[in-house]
Design a protein around this motif. Structure first.
Motif, mmCIF file in Angstrom:
data_model
loop_
_atom_site.group_PDB
_atom_site.id
_atom_site.type_symbol
_atom_site.label_atom_id
_atom_site.label_comp_id
_atom_site.label_asym_id
_atom_site.label_seq_id
_atom_site.Cartn_x
_atom_site.Cartn_y
_atom_site.Cartn_z
ATOM 1 N N ALA A 81 0.831 -1.206 0.000
ATOM 2 C CA ALA A 81 0.000 0.000 0.000
ATOM 3 C C ALA A 81 0.869 1.260 0.000
ATOM 4 O O ALA A 81 0.534 2.248 -0.660
ATOM 5 C CB ALA A 81 -0.926 0.001 1.216
ATOM 6 N N LEU A 84 2.255 1.719 -3.650
ATOM 7 C CA LEU A 84 1.242 2.182 -4.599
ATOM 8 C C LEU A 84 0.755 3.586 -4.247
ATOM 9 O O LEU A 84 0.485 4.398 -5.142
ATOM 10 C CB LEU A 84 0.075 1.195 -4.623
ATOM 11 C CG LEU A 84 0.417 -0.220 -5.125
ATOM 12 C CD1 LEU A 84 -0.808 -1.122 -5.048
ATOM 13 C CD2 LEU A 84 0.986 -0.186 -6.540
ATOM 14 N N GLY A 85 0.636 3.873 -2.960
ATOM 15 C CA GLY A 85 0.230 5.218 -2.540
ATOM 16 C C GLY A 85 1.243 6.268 -2.940
ATOM 17 O O GLY A 85 0.879 7.375 -3.363
ATOM 18 N N CYS A 112 -5.046 3.375 -0.996
ATOM 19 C CA CYS A 112 -3.802 2.808 -0.467
ATOM 20 C C CYS A 112 -3.640 3.093 1.024
ATOM 21 O O CYS A 112 -3.086 2.265 1.764
ATOM 22 C CB CYS A 112 -2.610 3.357 -1.244
ATOM 23 S SG CYS A 112 -2.568 2.832 -2.975
#
Length: 393
Positions: A81, A84-85, A112
């Motif tokens: 997360a 991707l964030g 995310c």
């Protein structure tokens, strides 16, 4: 390296939480220069904030109904997360003020964050279960500092491109995800075997005590993120009355929001002696009084109102870790992650109308817009009324 980190799991988790949650208000932190350059309004700020919140809600609901938080390692979900964030937040720089891509990227950032904040709570409970209230106080304190961090980064880069703080937030998120991946999962929560029933997280709401705690948390959430979104607007109003430079907005906004970390940590220490319920009830009552009092006192000198904002920043988040600790203590052990995700999803769901109304009506109501936040603390205190006070951990 992993062995070294595992000697100090709580500092590692809270530092990763600080870095990861810097993505949350990264756009809000640069709002003054960003909005001027792209000719945006307070309603646009509300829409960007709403997109993040909506993404977080979808993410937490996905975690809740699929049982992902209880089926896979929390550290792996946190790390993925964070990666991707960071990418979604960095991508916003290329798509700023280009709807709908800009809004989608903020939504993805919020999605995310659902793999960072609730999973961070589960990791704290897994590594330090004995004093969850105090440990979660540190975690939410870092969430608060992470929320405030973009304002500090903007203050430190005044005169420089607004893109820099956003890139900084993405880099911090990558570091946070790497730290958690090296740390791994804690030993104190049972791992689930096989499929998780879709309604397991929702089932916790059938327990009266968990439901009462969730009600207190939900009332608190109606107020919290709308207040954080309004902070630079409230600060800007007082600086205009003082005829002081607007360059102070990010510094003061950071100070007001970051003060909440002290409230979290101080509340965590008190919870070990007086109980999480004692701390949560009084913090929620104080922030509720400020919801009522602030618009009535809007005629006071600007410095007095700025001082009130610091008190509000201290109180508005101090109850959050205690609600989370109480929820974790009263949720089924085999589905703590899913139960917390459900509570988060409902609470964050209520931030949407609060943010939408306060940002949309700011132009017309000014400081009186905070009266919209009053129902949150009232409902939270009412829902929490049946919880008896006393040391619990």
């Amino acid at each position: 390296m992993s062995e070294l980190l595992r000697r100090y799991p709580l500092p590692v988790i809270v530092l990763a939480q600080l870095f990861g949650t810097s993505l949350w208000f990264s756009v809000n932190g640069v709002w003054v220069s960003f909005s001027r350059e792209l000719s945006l309004t307070e309603s646009d700020l509300g829409l960007y904030t709403l997109a993040v919140q909506a993404g977080f809600i979808v993410g937490t609901l996905t975690i809740a109904v699929t049982g992902l938080a209880d089926r896979f390692g929390a550290s792996r979900i946190f790390a993925v997360a964070s990666l991707l964030g960071a990418l979604a937040n960095g991508g916003f720089i290329l798509a700023a003020a280009q709807p709908p891509v800009d809004g989608i990227l903020r939504f993805l950032t919020g999605l995310c964050l659902a793999g960072i904040y609730p999973l961070g709570m589960k990791m704290v409970i897994a590594w330090t279960p004995k004093y969850a209230g105090a440990a979660l106080a540190w975690l939410v304190g870092m969430l608060t500092l992470g929320t405030a961090l973009p304002h500090l980064m903007r203050g430190a880069t005044l005169g420089m491109p607004w893109e820099w703080p956003l890139l900084g937030a993405s880099l911090l998120a990558l570091v946070g995800g790497g730290l958690v991946l090296l740390l791994g999962d804690g030993p104190h929560l049972p791992k689930s075997n096989g499929a998780i029933p879709l309604n397991r997280g929702l089932a916790a709401l059938r327990a009266p005590r968990f439901r009462a705690v969730a009600g207190g948390y939900i009332g608190h959430m109606w107020e919290l993120y709308a207040f954080w979104m309004l902070t630079p607007l409230l600060v800007s109003r007082e600086l205009q009355r003082l005829a002081w430079p607007e360059g102070l907005v990010p510094w003061l906004s950071f100070g007001i929001i970051a003060t909440g970390a002290l409230g979290c940590i101080g509340g965590g220490r008190l919870s070990r002696r007086l109980g999480s319920d004692w701390v949560a009830r009084r913090a929620l009552a104080l922030s509720g009084l400020l919801c009522v009092g602030y618009p009535l006192l809007a005629w006071l000198p600007p410095l007095a109102l700025i001082a009130l904002l610091f008190v509000w920043g201290l109180a508005v988040i101090a109850d959050s870790p205690q609600f989370s600790a109480l929820a974790a203590a009263n949720a089924p052990k085999e589905s703590v992650g899913s139960s917390l995700a459900v509570m988060n999803a409902i609470g964050f769901g209520l931030t949407l109308p609060a943010i939408w109304m306060t940002s949309g009506l700011w132009e017309y109501l000014g400081p009186w817009v905070v009266a919209i936040l009053i129902p949150g603390p009232i409902f939270g205190l009412w829902a929490f009324r049946g919880i008896k006070e006393g040391p619990t951990r």
